[in-house]
Design a protein around this motif. Sequence first.
Motif, PDB file in Angstrom:
ATOM      1  N   ASP A 101      13.879 -41.836  82.611  1.00  0.00           N
ATOM      2  CA  ASP A 101      12.534 -41.623  82.094  1.00  0.00           C
ATOM      3  C   ASP A 101      12.345 -42.435  80.813  1.00  0.00           C
ATOM      4  OD1 ASP A 101      10.083 -40.557  82.018  1.00  0.00           O
ATOM      5  OD2 ASP A 101      10.687 -38.459  81.777  1.00  0.00           O
ATOM      6  N   LYS A 102      11.091 -42.560  80.388  1.00  0.00           N
ATOM      7  CA  LYS A 102      10.799 -43.258  79.134  1.00  0.00           C
ATOM      8  C   LYS A 102      11.395 -42.462  77.972  1.00  0.00           C
ATOM      9  CE  LYS A 102       6.995 -45.274  76.527  1.00  0.00           C
ATOM     10  NZ  LYS A 102       5.557 -45.551  76.459  1.00  0.00           N
ATOM     11  N   PRO A 103      12.129 -43.115  77.083  1.00  0.00           N
ATOM     12  CA  PRO A 103      12.764 -42.358  75.990  1.00  0.00           C
ATOM     13  C   PRO A 103      11.745 -41.915  74.943  1.00  0.00           C
ATOM     14  CG  PRO A 103      13.240 -44.702  75.778  1.00  0.00           C
ATOM     15  CD  PRO A 103      12.463 -44.546  77.039  1.00  0.00           C
ATOM     16  N   LYS A 104      12.067 -40.818  74.268  1.00  0.00           N
ATOM     17  CA  LYS A 104      11.245 -40.388  73.133  1.00  0.00           C
ATOM     18  C   LYS A 104      11.553 -41.322  71.965  1.00  0.00           C
ATOM     19  CE  LYS A 104      11.168 -35.995  71.855  1.00  0.00           C
ATOM     20  NZ  LYS A 104      11.766 -34.638  71.635  1.00  0.00           N
ATOM     21  N   VAL A 105      10.528 -41.705  71.239  1.00  0.00           N
ATOM     22  CA  VAL A 105      10.745 -42.565  70.062  1.00  0.00           C
ATOM     23  C   VAL A 105      11.200 -41.676  68.911  1.00  0.00           C
ATOM     24  CG1 VAL A 105       9.654 -44.186  68.456  1.00  0.00           C
ATOM     25  CG2 VAL A 105       8.995 -44.179  70.861  1.00  0.00           C
ATOM     26  N   ALA A 106      12.135 -42.182  68.132  1.00  0.00           N
ATOM     27  CA  ALA A 106      12.703 -41.380  67.030  1.00  0.00           C
ATOM     28  C   ALA A 106      11.777 -41.403  65.810  1.00  0.00           C
ATOM     29  CB  ALA A 106      14.079 -41.917  66.662  1.00  0.00           C
ATOM     30  N   TYR A 107      10.586 -40.781  65.953  1.00  0.00           N
ATOM     31  CA  TYR A 107       9.671 -40.687  64.812  1.00  0.00           C
ATOM     32  C   TYR A 107      10.261 -39.763  63.746  1.00  0.00           C
ATOM     33  CZ  TYR A 107       6.008 -42.756  67.783  1.00  0.00           C
ATOM     34  OH  TYR A 107       5.281 -43.588  68.580  1.00  0.00           O
ATOM     35  N   ARG A 108       9.703 -39.856  62.545  1.00  0.00           N
ATOM     36  CA  ARG A 108      10.059 -38.944  61.452  1.00  0.00           C
ATOM     37  C   ARG A 108       8.761 -38.432  60.827  1.00  0.00           C
ATOM     38  NH1 ARG A 108      14.228 -39.235  63.528  1.00  0.00           N
ATOM     39  NH2 ARG A 108      16.230 -40.010  62.782  1.00  0.00           N
ATOM     40  N   GLU A 109       8.861 -37.319  60.104  1.00  0.00           N
ATOM     41  CA  GLU A 109       7.692 -36.776  59.405  1.00  0.00           C
ATOM     42  C   GLU A 109       7.980 -36.722  57.910  1.00  0.00           C
ATOM     43  OE1 GLU A 109       6.491 -33.013  61.054  1.00  0.00           O
ATOM     44  OE2 GLU A 109       6.834 -33.692  63.111  1.00  0.00           O
ATOM     45  N   THR A 110       6.938 -36.993  57.115  1.00  0.00           N
ATOM     46  CA  THR A 110       7.079 -36.856  55.663  1.00  0.00           C
ATOM     47  C   THR A 110       5.713 -36.518  55.077  1.00  0.00           C
ATOM     48  OG1 THR A 110       8.059 -37.849  53.689  1.00  0.00           O
ATOM     49  CG2 THR A 110       6.681 -39.294  55.039  1.00  0.00           C
ATOM     50  N   ILE A 111       5.670 -36.395  53.745  1.00  0.00           N
ATOM     51  CA  ILE A 111       4.390 -36.074  53.092  1.00  0.00           C
ATOM     52  C   ILE A 111       4.050 -37.150  52.070  1.00  0.00           C
ATOM     53  CG2 ILE A 111       4.371 -33.586  53.476  1.00  0.00           C
ATOM     54  CD1 ILE A 111       5.780 -33.204  50.809  1.00  0.00           C
ATOM     55  N   ARG A 112       2.753 -37.285  51.806  1.00  0.00           N
ATOM     56  CA  ARG A 112       2.292 -38.292  50.855  1.00  0.00           C
ATOM     57  C   ARG A 112       1.709 -37.656  49.577  1.00  0.00           C
ATOM     58  NH1 ARG A 112       5.089 -41.643  52.499  1.00  0.00           N
ATOM     59  NH2 ARG A 112       4.672 -43.305  53.982  1.00  0.00           N
TER      60      ARG A 112
END
Length: 697
Positions: free
Chosen positions: A470-481
């Motif tokens: 299957d299409k892999p999940k992209v390794a996104y990250r979360e942060t705050i500004r």
Amino acid sequence: MNVYTTDKIRNVCLLGHGGSGKTSLVEAMAYLSGITSRMGKVTDGNTVSDYGKEEQKRQFSISTSVIPIEWEGYKINILDTPGYFDFVGEVEEALSAAGAAIIVVNGKSGIEVGTLKAWELCEKYKLPRFIYVSNMDVDNASFRQVVEDMTNLFGKKLAPFNLPIRENEKFVGYVNVIAETGNRWQGKEVVPCEVPEYNKANLEICRDALMEAVAETSEEMMERFFNGETFSEAEIRAALRTNVCDGSIVPMTMGSNTLCQGVYTLLDDIVKYMPSPENREVAGINMKTNEIYHADYDFAKAKSAYIWKTIVDPFIGKYSLIKVNSGVLKTDDLIYNVDKDIEEKIGKLYILQGNKPMEVSELHAGDIGALAKLTAARTGNSLSTKNTTIKFGKWEISTPYTYMRYKAKNKGDIDKISQALQKITHEDLTVKMVNDSENRQLLLYGMGDQHLEIIASRLKNEYKVEIELDKPKVAYRETIRKTSDVEAKHKKQSGGHGQYGHVKMRFSASGDLEIPFVFEQEVVGGAVPKNYFPAVEKGLQESVTRGPLAAYPVVGVKAVLYDGSYHPVDSSEMAFKMATIQAFKKGFMEAGPVLLEPIASLKVTVPDSFTGDIMGDLNKRRGRVLGMNPTANGKQVIEADIPMSSLYGYCTDLRSMTGGQGEYSYEFARYEQAPSDVQEKEVAARAAKVAENNLEE
């Protein structure tokens, strides 16, 4: 099979574009040398070298196979390699064991991308080579055109050794350029004939070019050439052998594999002109003295070898294919694996004829054979004696950049799949498994989509387990500004002790995207006792694994605990942990949450003519082109920054844009804020998943 000494061995690798006729050439050689009583066909799935079920089903080579052929008192180890680019690792392994190469060109299709790649590999590894033009029995096959095109590309080092004789559009014989004689086929026999008139002019040009090359081998020869003297056939052949071995002449010959025409001559020429291992060098490091050890395929030196390929077959077992670099290996020898620090008794010695093991009593330096059931041995390991421990350098194997997510169709098969993939990675060094625990996915890396598809098919047919790609999940990250100031209370009363935890916290960007969070406390007056600080930190640790925005890991957050309250009886570590988790969710969403996407540094190597198309395509994929650098072989390296999400399927697209001539590599560079449309899509996907789970519950 007989035992052969080093001078009687030739190790020859067949290279070329997929479908150029390598496997059918091996069939013709096997038939002529008496290995088989009739020639198999790729379409019938009964060839000696394509023995794998996947190869027979798909009708092309997937792995390198060794076919040893006995010819006129010599042993020719033919290494039949795959022509499709997804299996380049197999080709690179074969080249590490070969002493020369035959580049097979389809006389009908002419020069293809695989031909150019084969030439580049021979240049890289400094291998002497022949060009063999196949399919000469086909109407529109043109030897002259291939010679012309190859000469335009690679210069005057290309020398036709034979020219075709055609009558009524049929391939009926050949002209021997060295002997200046005509030869016709009558059944299996070759009979002398006159050189046809239309061949004479071409024969003269080819012969003059050969004589010039012969003259350049020494000053004495050059002097004789200028004095108009003619060289004897023996002198010509001796000089040509020197030229072929040092790569200054590349002989060109031709034939028809299906009719077995021209193959007899090719086998003769391999013996006459290609180098035996004693003419080549190989060196390692003596691990006891730390000095360079020149093994140089010398049978009189201490025995040493290296494993250039591993076969792990559920039906025939495990074989380590070796090339003997020095000495003579015999049955029941003790052999020391330098890389694994293990001494083992090798038991029986084999040579493999496709997938058929045949016992031999000994293998001399330069020969290729196989050892069964060496437990710890892996491809690339060095073998020697314990007294003289020699380690040989590992060769380059292409890095796999195409990857997909895989899941077991049946959850009970997870362990079996892992073990089967482990065996496949021992066989194929361009296959890699990665456990991406952060994104809860298992990744399978290979050289292209077809490569991964074949691995899945092998698991199903050979190991009886199934996976879904299957299409892999992209390794996104979360942060705050931005910053936020929140308070959260965890309060429960349910008979006996209750639960009470109350925190006031500030959240802001820490500026360091390498670490998930930084925790500080500024509590005064004991509003939150010190013994609950670790519980607050624990709550943060749990919170950052799945961010509140789209359930990706959180990075670059600074959390400050500055106030709160507690209850002398009901407060506990658990209560403060739960309060912190609530505070984090609230504080994170109030502090301008953003999604970060991984950015890769990409290098695309293509011929000059494709640079415009590639740069246009990179712009469509949100790539930023940083520059272009020319390479030594007339190509351009385009450097760009590109989101990892845009690289999915890039291997296939690049090949189709460049006709297979493009190559790429990338490595992770950094994280950057994702565009708002990407962020919205991911947040919506998360919301849909949560809704789906709630419905299921």
